[in-house]
Design a protein around this motif. Structure first.
Motif, short mmCIF file in Angstrom:
data_model
loop_
_atom_site.label_atom_id
_atom_site.label_comp_id
_atom_site.label_asym_id
_atom_site.label_seq_id
_atom_site.Cartn_x
_atom_site.Cartn_y
_atom_site.Cartn_z
N ILE A 293 33.43 49.37 -101.20
CA ILE A 293 34.86 49.10 -101.26
C ILE A 293 35.45 49.75 -102.50
O ILE A 293 35.02 49.47 -103.62
N LYS A 294 36.42 50.64 -102.33
CA LYS A 294 37.17 51.25 -103.43
C LYS A 294 36.27 51.89 -104.49
O LYS A 294 36.62 51.91 -105.67
N LYS A 295 35.11 52.42 -104.10
CA LYS A 295 34.15 52.93 -105.07
C LYS A 295 34.73 54.03 -105.94
O LYS A 295 34.66 53.98 -107.18
N GLU A 296 35.37 55.04 -105.33
CA GLU A 296 35.90 56.16 -106.10
C GLU A 296 37.05 55.71 -106.99
O GLU A 296 37.16 56.13 -108.14
N GLU A 297 37.92 54.85 -106.46
CA GLU A 297 39.04 54.33 -107.25
C GLU A 297 38.52 53.55 -108.47
O GLU A 297 39.04 53.69 -109.57
N ASN A 298 37.50 52.74 -108.27
CA ASN A 298 36.94 51.95 -109.37
C ASN A 298 36.31 52.86 -110.43
O ASN A 298 36.50 52.63 -111.63
N TYR A 299 35.56 53.86 -110.01
CA TYR A 299 34.99 54.81 -110.96
C TYR A 299 36.09 55.53 -111.75
O TYR A 299 36.01 55.68 -112.96
N LEU A 300 37.13 55.96 -111.06
CA LEU A 300 38.20 56.72 -111.69
C LEU A 300 38.92 55.89 -112.75
O LEU A 300 39.09 56.34 -113.89
N ILE A 301 39.33 54.69 -112.41
CA ILE A 301 40.04 53.86 -113.39
C ILE A 301 39.13 53.50 -114.55
O ILE A 301 39.56 53.44 -115.71
N TYR A 302 37.85 53.30 -114.29
CA TYR A 302 36.90 52.97 -115.35
C TYR A 302 36.80 54.13 -116.34
O TYR A 302 36.87 53.93 -117.56
N ILE A 303 36.61 55.33 -115.82
CA ILE A 303 36.47 56.50 -116.68
C ILE A 303 37.76 56.75 -117.46
O ILE A 303 37.72 57.03 -118.67
N ILE A 304 38.90 56.65 -116.81
CA ILE A 304 40.18 56.89 -117.49
C ILE A 304 40.36 55.89 -118.64
O ILE A 304 40.65 56.29 -119.78
N LEU B 21 45.88 49.75 -118.53
CA LEU B 21 44.81 50.34 -117.71
C LEU B 21 43.70 49.32 -117.43
O LEU B 21 43.16 49.29 -116.32
N VAL B 22 43.37 48.52 -118.40
CA VAL B 22 42.31 47.53 -118.22
C VAL B 22 42.77 46.44 -117.24
O VAL B 22 41.97 45.99 -116.42
N VAL B 23 44.02 46.06 -117.29
CA VAL B 23 44.52 45.09 -116.30
C VAL B 23 44.41 45.68 -114.90
O VAL B 23 43.96 45.00 -113.96
N VAL B 24 44.79 46.95 -114.74
CA VAL B 24 44.65 47.63 -113.43
C VAL B 24 43.19 47.63 -113.01
O VAL B 24 42.86 47.36 -111.85
N MET B 25 42.30 47.93 -113.95
CA MET B 25 40.87 47.96 -113.64
C MET B 25 40.38 46.58 -113.23
O MET B 25 39.62 46.44 -112.26
N ILE B 26 40.78 45.55 -113.95
CA ILE B 26 40.35 44.19 -113.62
C ILE B 26 40.78 43.82 -112.20
O ILE B 26 39.99 43.28 -111.42
N VAL B 27 42.02 44.11 -111.86
CA VAL B 27 42.52 43.80 -110.51
C VAL B 27 41.70 44.56 -109.47
O VAL B 27 41.27 43.98 -108.46
N SER B 28 41.48 45.85 -109.71
CA SER B 28 40.72 46.67 -108.75
C SER B 28 39.29 46.16 -108.61
O SER B 28 38.77 46.02 -107.50
N PHE B 29 38.65 45.88 -109.74
CA PHE B 29 37.28 45.38 -109.70
C PHE B 29 37.22 44.02 -109.02
O PHE B 29 36.33 43.75 -108.23
N GLY C 89 35.18 41.77 -111.73
CA GLY C 89 36.50 41.65 -112.34
C GLY C 89 36.50 40.68 -113.52
O GLY C 89 37.06 40.98 -114.58
N LEU C 90 35.85 39.55 -113.34
CA LEU C 90 35.83 38.54 -114.39
C LEU C 90 35.04 38.99 -115.62
O LEU C 90 35.36 38.59 -116.74
N LEU C 91 34.03 39.83 -115.42
CA LEU C 91 33.26 40.34 -116.56
C LEU C 91 34.09 41.21 -117.49
O LEU C 91 33.70 41.45 -118.64
N GLN C 92 35.24 41.69 -117.02
CA GLN C 92 36.11 42.53 -117.84
C GLN C 92 37.09 41.70 -118.69
O GLN C 92 37.75 42.25 -119.57
N ILE C 93 37.20 40.40 -118.43
CA ILE C 93 38.16 39.56 -119.15
C ILE C 93 37.91 39.55 -120.66
O ILE C 93 38.86 39.66 -121.44
N PRO C 94 36.65 39.42 -121.13
CA PRO C 94 36.45 39.47 -122.59
C PRO C 94 36.95 40.78 -123.21
O PRO C 94 37.48 40.77 -124.33
N TYR C 95 36.80 41.88 -122.50
CA TYR C 95 37.29 43.18 -122.96
C TYR C 95 38.81 43.13 -123.12
O TYR C 95 39.35 43.54 -124.16
N LEU C 96 39.50 42.60 -122.13
CA LEU C 96 40.96 42.49 -122.20
C LEU C 96 41.38 41.61 -123.38
O LEU C 96 42.29 41.97 -124.14
N LEU C 97 40.73 40.48 -123.54
CA LEU C 97 41.06 39.58 -124.65
C LEU C 97 40.83 40.25 -126.00
O LEU C 97 41.65 40.12 -126.93
#
Length: 154
Positions: free
Chosen positions: A71-82, A113-121, A129-137
């Motif tokens: 699911i959304k593999k390429e989109e997830n990779y792209l937002i992560y790299i960006i 960008l990280v909020v977009v990534m969290i939503v996508s993940f 998605g939840l594993l990215q919350i500490p990064y956002l904080l």
């Protein structure tokens, strides 16, 4: 779920390499940071590599989880790299070029960008998605520090 440890380790190492890329080329960033006047709640400089190491591991694990989905593999990779490249460039702007205000604006971009990534993940895998919350904080806290340093050191 069977874990592909080789892939997981490569993703985590890649995260460290890209995220920390510019820190290898900026001598004395710790000395520079310690010389700045800092806002209240500023942690000691030694905390930053520890925090970033934990965050990079969580980020890498999160990417690994979504990479195992169709699911959304390429989109997830792209937002992560960006977002990771934007993250890395913040170090260059703040420590390399001493551009605190531009760095603050840059970190606001990174937060978006990280909020977009969290939503996508999260849409792909809730845990990822939840594993990215500490990064956002941490980024929100870093934005506070960045703005405080800019104001106090103009």
């Amino acid at each position: 779920m069977k874990v592909n440890y080789k892939k997981l380790i490569l993703i985590v190492l890649g995260t460290f390499l890209i995220g920390g890329f510019f820190s290898f080329f900026i001598p004395n960033s710790r000395g520079f940071y310690s010389s700045l006047e800092k806002p209240p709640l500023s942690p000691p400089g030694i905390l930053f590599p520890i925090a970033w190491s934990i965050l990079y591991i969580l980020m890498g694990v999160s990417l690994y989880i979504v990479s195992e989905s169709d699911i959304k593999k390429e989109e997830n990779y792209l937002i992560y790299i960006i977002q990771l490249v934007v993250n890395s460039l913040w170090t260059l702007l703040f420590f390399g070029f001493n551009l605190q205000f531009l760095s603050f604006l840059w970190i606001l971009l990174l937060i978006v960008l990280v909020v977009v990534m969290i939503v996508s993940f999260y849409q792909t895998n809730k845990v990822a998605g939840l594993l990215q919350i500490p990064y956002l904080l941490w980024l929100v806290f870093a934005a506070y520090l960045n703005l405080g340093i800019y104001i106090l050191n103009r």
